[in-house]
Design a protein around this motif. Structure first.
Motif, PDB file in Angstrom:
ATOM      1  N   LEU A 135      24.361  23.748  62.971  1.00 27.94           N
ATOM      2  CA  LEU A 135      23.733  24.024  64.257  1.00 27.94           C
ATOM      3  C   LEU A 135      24.765  23.896  65.374  1.00 27.94           C
ATOM      4  O   LEU A 135      25.532  22.936  65.417  1.00 27.94           O
ATOM      5  N   ASN A 174      14.867  32.720  65.132  1.00 22.61           N
ATOM      6  CA  ASN A 174      15.322  31.378  65.488  1.00 22.61           C
ATOM      7  C   ASN A 174      15.406  31.190  67.001  1.00 22.61           C
ATOM      8  O   ASN A 174      15.007  30.140  67.526  1.00 22.61           O
ATOM      9  N   TYR A 188      15.837  21.858  62.535  1.00 19.84           N
ATOM     10  CA  TYR A 188      16.937  22.346  61.696  1.00 19.84           C
ATOM     11  C   TYR A 188      17.464  21.238  60.781  1.00 19.84           C
ATOM     12  O   TYR A 188      17.858  21.486  59.642  1.00 19.84           O
TER      13      TYR A 188
END
Length: 565
Positions: A135, A174, A188
Motif C-alpha cells: 500500500l 479500489n 488492505y
C-alpha cells in the motif's frame, strides 16, 4: 464536531513569461460557470482554465496541442477550513505556500507531492502497487478522480480525464471505495493477512494429505517385515567383514595408482623414442648431403667433408645405442603393467566376493533396521501430522476472525452499491436513458455506456452520483471542487442542455464548490438554475492570456518562483 473540510478555488493564475502575458480568473465560493458567446464562442480558452485548476495541484490533464504547457507557470490560490494556500507548478516543479507566501514544501516527485498535500487535505488515496502489492500514497490525480471532467473525455463510466491512471492494478474499484470510506489502510492490511493465511492453510492441508498417505504406506510396510533377534551377533560379524573389505579396497586403490604411474612412464618413453627416431632420420639426410659435398644446412659446396661425415656417423651410432636402451625400458615397463593389471583384476574378484558375503550377512540386519526405521518414521509422521492439524485449526480460527472483520467492509460495499443503484436508476428514468440497461447499475464497478447525445449526460450523472456517494458515506473526508468542462459537449438540444445545468445546480450542493463551462450560457434561459458567478470570456480565439494581467500580477509570479527557502 469538526468543521466540514471543503476546498475552495479562489483564484487561478496562468503565466507565460516568454510572452509577458497572463490570465487571472477569480471564482465564487458556490456555483461558477465560464462561458463565451453562443455565436462562434469556441477556442476562447474555457477548457484551458478548467484543466489548469487540478493541473496546478499535481494532476496531468490532456491539453490541446496548440497550448504550449511547457512554457507556462500555474498558480492556484485556494482555501480549506478558512486556511489559505497557494500552489505553484512549472513543468515538473511543484511548490506550496501559506497565505503569507511562505514556502511549505517543494518537490518534483508526485508521491512526495501527494504526501505533502495529504497533510493539508488530511486525505490521500492509498492503493496497492503492482510490483510489491504494498500500500502506498498515490499521485495526487487519484484524489481528484470524482471531481474533474474533460469535455473531450466524456467516456461513460471510465475515468479518462487524467493521464497515467492505470499504473495501479484494479485502480477503479479500489480508488472509488477508498473515496467512499469503504476501504482504508486497515482493510488492505486485513486482506493481505487473509490472503497470506489462506495460502498457508492450503499449503498445510497439502502437507496433511501427504503425511496421511505416507503413514498409510508405513503401516502396510510394517506388517510385511520379518526379522531375527540376533542383531548384536550379526552386527559383530558384519563389522569384521567390513574391515577385510576395506583392506582389499585400499590395496586395490594403491595398485590402481601404481598402474597409472607406470602407464605414464611408458607414454614418456615412447615419446622419447619417437623423438630419437626423428633425429636419426635427420642425421641420415645430413650424411647424404655431405657425400654430395653439399652443406646440409646452407646447401653450399664443401670441398672436404670427411671431418663432418665422421661427426655425423658418430652421432648416428649414439642414436642407435640410445634407441636400443629406450626399447628395452619400454619392454620392461610392459611387463610391470601386465603384472599390476593381473593384481588389480585379482583384487576386484576378491572385492566382489566380499561384497556378496557382506550383503548376505546384512540381509537380516537390514530387516531389523527396516522395522525399527519404519517405527521411527511412523512416530515422526504421526507427530508431524498432529502438529499440522493443530496449525490448520489455529490458522482457520484466525481466518474466521479476519473474515468477520472484512465482512464489515463488505457490508459497507453492499450498502454503497445499493444506494448507487437507486441513484442511477432514478437518473436513468429522469433523463429517459432507455438504451442503458439497469443491470449495469447493480455494482459500482460495472461499466455501461450510452451513444450519441446521451453519452455526455450519462457520464455527468455517473460522476455526480459518485460525489453524492462520497458525501453520504465518507462525509468527514475533504470535499474537492467539482470542475466539469462543457458537460453539454456535443449536445445541441436546448431542452436537454437546460436539464443538465439544472441537474448539476441542484445535485451539487454547498458541500462542494461547482465550476462549469459551456458556450452561450445565459441565466435568463435557464429557469431555476442559479449561479453565484458567471465568468464571460471575450478574448480572441487562442488568445486567452493578455499583457494586462501579466503586468498586474507578475510580482506574485516573481515571488513564488524564487528558489530560496
Amino acid at each position: 464536531m469538526e468543521e466540514m473540510r471543503k476546498m475552495i478555488f479562489k483564484k487561478l493564475y496562468i503565466f507565460s513569461s516568454s510572452e509577458k502575458k497572463a490570465k487571472v480568473i477569480e471564482f465564487a465560493e458556490g456555483k461558477n460557470i465560464i462561458t463565451s458567446s453562443p455565436v462562434d464562442g469556441t477556442d476562447r480558452g474555457k477548457s484551458v482554465i478548467m484543466k489548469s485548476l487540478y493541473h496546478a495541484l499535481g494532476a496531468d490533464c490532456y491539453f490541446d496541442d496548440k497550448w504550449q504547457d511547457d512554457g507556462k507557470a500555474y498558480i492556484v490560490n485556494f482555501t480549506i477550513a478558512n486556511e489559505e494556500y497557494y500552489t505553484f507548478r512549472c513543468n515538473r516543479l511543484f511548490k506550496v505556500f501559506d497565505s503569507n507566501h511562505r514556502l511549505l514544501f517543494k518537490t518534483i516527485d508526485r508521491h512526495e507531492l501527494a504526501a505533502s498535500l495529504g497533510t493539508i487535505f488530511k486525505f490521500a488515496v492509498k492503493l496497492p502497487n503492482r510490483s510489491e502489492d504494498k500500500l502506498e500514497i498515490t499521485p495526487p490525480a487519484y484524489n481528484y478522480l470524482l471531481y474533474f471532467l474533460d469535455q473531450d473525455k466524456l467516456d461513460g463510466t471510465n475515468f479518462a480525464s487524467f493521464k497515467q491512471l492505470a499504473q495501479y492494478p484494479n485502480y477503479k474499484e479500489n480508488a472509488l471505495f477508498y473515496h467512499f470510506g469503504a476501504f482504508d489502510d486497515n482493510y488492505y492490511e486485513i486482506m493481505h493477512k487473509l490472503e497470506s493465511i489462506s495460502d498457508e492453510i492450503s499449503r498445510l492441508k497439502k502437507d496433511k494429505e501427504l503425511s496421511e498417505s505416507m503413514l498409510e504406506k508405513v503401516f502396510v510396510s510394517i506388517k510385511d517385515v520379518s526379522y531375527s533377534k540376533s542383531i548384536d551377533l550379526l552386527r559383530h560379524d558384519i563389522e569384521r567383514s567390513k574391515e577385510q573389505y576395506s583392506s582389499i579396497a585400499k590395496t586395490l586403490s594403491e595398485t590402481r595408482t601404481k598402474l597409472i604411474e607406470i602407464r605414464n612412464e611408458k607414454d614418456e618413453l615412447q615419446r622419447s623414442l619417437h623423438s630419437l627416431e626423428h633425429l636419426g632420420k635427420l642425421n641420415e639426410n645430413h650424411i647424404s648431403s655431405l657425400l654430395k659435398h653439399r652443406c646440409p644446412l646452407c646447401e653450399s659446396e664443401v670441398a672436404d667433408t670427411l671431418h663432418l661425415r665422421v661427426m655425423k656417423y658418430n652421432t648416428n651410432d649414439d642414436i642407435i645405442l640410445l634407441s636400443s636402451d629406450l626399447q628395452i625400458s619400454i619392454s620392461q615397463t610392459d611387463k610391470k603393467i601386465a603384472k599390476l593389471e593381473e593384481e588389480y583384476k585379482d583384487g576386484l574378484s576378491k572385492l566382489s566376493a566380499y561384497e556378496k558375503s557382506l550383503g548376505n550377512k546384512t540381509a537380516e540386519v537390514n530387516d531389523v533396521l527396516k522395522h525399527q526405521g519404519l517405527i521411527e518414521v511412523r512416530d515422526s509422521i504421526t507427530s508431524d501430522l498432529v502438529t499440522t492439524r493443530k496449525a490448520i485449526e489455529g490458522k482457520e480460527v484466525s481466518e474466521k476472525e479476519l473474515k468477520k472483520q472484512i465482512r464489515v467492509y463488505n457490508d459497507r460495499k453492499k450498502e454503497i452499491n445499493q444506494r448507487y443503484y437507486e441513484l442511477m436508476l432514478a437518473d436513468k428514468i429522469k433523463f429517459g436513458l432507455e438504451e442503458i440497461d439497469a443491470k449495469g447499475f447493480e455494482k459500482i464497478t460495472n461499466s455501461f455506456s450510452a451513444g450519441g447525445s446521451n453519452k455526455p449526460i450519462s457520464t455527468v450523472i455517473w460522476y455526480t452520483n459518485l460525489i453524492k456517494l462520497k458525501n453520504q458515506f465518507n462525509p468527514d473526508a475533504i470535499n474537492f471542487p467539482v470542475v466539469f468542462d462543457s458537460p453539454n459537449n456535443a449536445e445541441t438540444d436546448l431542452t436537454k442542455r437546460v436539464r443538465v445545468y439544472e441537474y448539476l445546480a441542484k445535485n451539487i450542493d454547498d458541500k462542494n464548490q461547482l465550476i462549469l463551462s459551456g458556450i452561450g450560457f445565459k441565466s435568463d434561459d435557464f429557469d431555476g438554475v442559479q449561479f453565484d458567478k458567471v465568468i464571460y470570456l471575450e478574448n480572441a480565439k487562442y488568445e486567452l492570456l493578455c499583457e494586462e494581467d501579466y503586468s498586474n500580477n507578475s510580482q506574485l509570479l516573481i515571488e513564488l518562483s524564487k528558489t530560496s527557502e
